[in-house]
Design a protein around this motif. Sequence first.
Motif, PDB file in Angstrom:
ATOM      1  N   GLU A  30       0.856  -1.185   0.000  1.00 48.60           N
ATOM      2  CA  GLU A  30       0.000   0.000   0.000  1.00 48.60           C
ATOM      3  C   GLU A  30       0.890   1.233   0.000  1.00 48.60           C
ATOM      4  O   GLU A  30       1.700   1.410   0.918  1.00 48.60           O
ATOM      5  CB  GLU A  30      -0.873   0.015   1.258  1.00 48.60           C
ATOM      6  N   THR A  31       0.756   2.069  -0.999  1.00 46.72           N
ATOM      7  CA  THR A  31       1.563   3.293  -1.069  1.00 46.72           C
ATOM      8  C   THR A  31       0.628   4.464  -1.329  1.00 46.72           C
ATOM      9  O   THR A  31      -0.544   4.272  -1.673  1.00 46.72           O
ATOM     10  CB  THR A  31       2.589   3.226  -2.220  1.00 46.72           C
ATOM     11  N   PRO A  32       1.142   5.700  -1.180  1.00 47.01           N
ATOM     12  CA  PRO A  32       0.308   6.874  -1.481  1.00 47.01           C
ATOM     13  C   PRO A  32      -0.235   6.858  -2.916  1.00 47.01           C
ATOM     14  O   PRO A  32      -1.312   7.389  -3.163  1.00 47.01           O
ATOM     15  CB  PRO A  32       1.276   8.052  -1.284  1.00 47.01           C
ATOM     16  N   GLU A  33       0.494   6.221  -3.834  1.00 42.07           N
ATOM     17  CA  GLU A  33       0.005   6.175  -5.218  1.00 42.07           C
ATOM     18  C   GLU A  33      -1.117   5.167  -5.408  1.00 42.07           C
ATOM     19  O   GLU A  33      -1.846   5.233  -6.395  1.00 42.07           O
ATOM     20  CB  GLU A  33       1.124   5.774  -6.183  1.00 42.07           C
ATOM     21  N   GLY A  34      -1.220   4.213  -4.487  1.00 41.63           N
ATOM     22  CA  GLY A  34      -2.258   3.199  -4.611  1.00 41.63           C
ATOM     23  C   GLY A  34      -1.768   1.854  -4.118  1.00 41.63           C
ATOM     24  O   GLY A  34      -0.627   1.699  -3.698  1.00 41.63           O
ATOM     25  N   THR A  36      -1.025  -2.179  -4.705  1.00 39.99           N
ATOM     26  CA  THR A  36      -0.757  -3.228  -5.688  1.00 39.99           C
ATOM     27  C   THR A  36      -0.607  -4.550  -4.947  1.00 39.99           C
ATOM     28  O   THR A  36      -0.183  -4.576  -3.785  1.00 39.99           O
ATOM     29  CB  THR A  36       0.541  -2.953  -6.482  1.00 39.99           C
ATOM     30  N   GLY A 110      -4.295  -3.305  -8.644  1.00 39.22           N
ATOM     31  CA  GLY A 110      -3.457  -2.159  -9.013  1.00 39.22           C
ATOM     32  C   GLY A 110      -2.721  -2.332 -10.322  1.00 39.22           C
ATOM     33  O   GLY A 110      -1.630  -1.770 -10.503  1.00 39.22           O
ATOM     34  N   LEU A 113      -1.549   0.846 -12.070  1.00 40.87           N
ATOM     35  CA  LEU A 113      -0.383   1.437 -11.394  1.00 40.87           C
ATOM     36  C   LEU A 113       0.889   0.655 -11.729  1.00 40.87           C
ATOM     37  O   LEU A 113       1.949   1.235 -11.970  1.00 40.87           O
ATOM     38  CB  LEU A 113      -0.625   1.466  -9.880  1.00 40.87           C
ATOM     39  N   ARG A 116       2.102   1.710 -15.114  1.00 42.95           N
ATOM     40  CA  ARG A 116       2.801   3.005 -15.090  1.00 42.95           C
ATOM     41  C   ARG A 116       4.196   2.867 -14.511  1.00 42.95           C
ATOM     42  O   ARG A 116       5.166   3.390 -15.050  1.00 42.95           O
ATOM     43  CB  ARG A 116       1.985   4.026 -14.286  1.00 42.95           C
ATOM     44  N   ARG A 117       4.308   2.156 -13.398  1.00 42.35           N
ATOM     45  CA  ARG A 117       5.628   1.995 -12.773  1.00 42.35           C
ATOM     46  C   ARG A 117       6.610   1.274 -13.694  1.00 42.35           C
ATOM     47  O   ARG A 117       7.807   1.536 -13.673  1.00 42.35           O
ATOM     48  CB  ARG A 117       5.485   1.211 -11.472  1.00 42.35           C
ATOM     49  N   ASN A 119       6.565   1.391 -16.937  1.00 39.28           N
ATOM     50  CA  ASN A 119       6.723   2.100 -18.202  1.00 39.28           C
ATOM     51  C   ASN A 119       6.419   1.210 -19.401  1.00 39.28           C
ATOM     52  O   ASN A 119       7.101   1.300 -20.427  1.00 39.28           O
ATOM     53  CB  ASN A 119       8.158   2.655 -18.343  1.00 39.28           C
ATOM     54  N   GLY A 149       6.577  -1.215  -6.531  1.00 41.48           N
ATOM     55  CA  GLY A 149       7.103  -0.029  -5.855  1.00 41.48           C
ATOM     56  C   GLY A 149       8.023  -0.366  -4.694  1.00 41.48           C
ATOM     57  O   GLY A 149       8.029   0.320  -3.677  1.00 41.48           O
TER      58      GLY A 149
END
Length: 208
Positions: A30-34, A36, A110, A113, A116-117, A119, A149
């Motif tokens: 769990e991170t601020p970005e969401g 996974t 996630g 997300l 995105r991480r 790429n 992450g």
Amino acid sequence: MRVNSLPTDFYELPTLDLAKNLLGQLLVHETPEGLTSGYIVETEAYIGPRDKAAHSYGGRMTPRTQVMFDHPGRAYVYQIYGMHYCLNVVSGSPGAPEAILIRALQPVDGIPLMIRRRNLALDPQANNWPVRRLRLLTNGPGKLAQAMGIDKQQYGWNLLDSPLFIQQGQRISAEQIASGPRIGIDYAEEARDYPWRFWIRDHPFISR
DNA sequence: GGGACGATCGAT
DNA sequence: TCGATCGTCCCC
């Protein structure tokens, strides 16, 4: 301890048993970005002083390997080739520097997300990606760390606690577990052939 | 202070 | 099959 996480005694098994029991469990971050998460589908065991492939071979204690000597259930994260991170679950009794490398996941939560991480040239807005593309997210230790992450900041984290923890996933029977030599350790002499890599047989998300 | 190397990945 | 890229570790 987080309500959902697997308990302390789950991690107190002998390392080869734990490496198999980790298959099918859910790794969550769990991170601020969401949030996974993904099911663990491939692992490798590294067993302390007697294993020439282990960073702790010969009982080597350095700033990097120190956490391997700690209580089981902690995160050992290291950087490799100057650009990738790998996540291990510390195992073995305190003082026994053993760990289990998480080599591949099946993504669960996630996924946008993760895309995105990583790429990846995939549309994060879509929601039915083909497995042959989805597997590129997490079918290797460096890839899954990036997708989840995970980096040096998680070094030493207790995996019983949020934000990075492992919870009960799906049960994997003994018949579904395959084993073989570990990847990328050709230098390790006799240890090269130890069948300490475990994976879910025929699973599409394993690394090779 | 210096040099060799790596539990990988992605392009060729 | 090969290059990227740099922290870690060991030796001087």
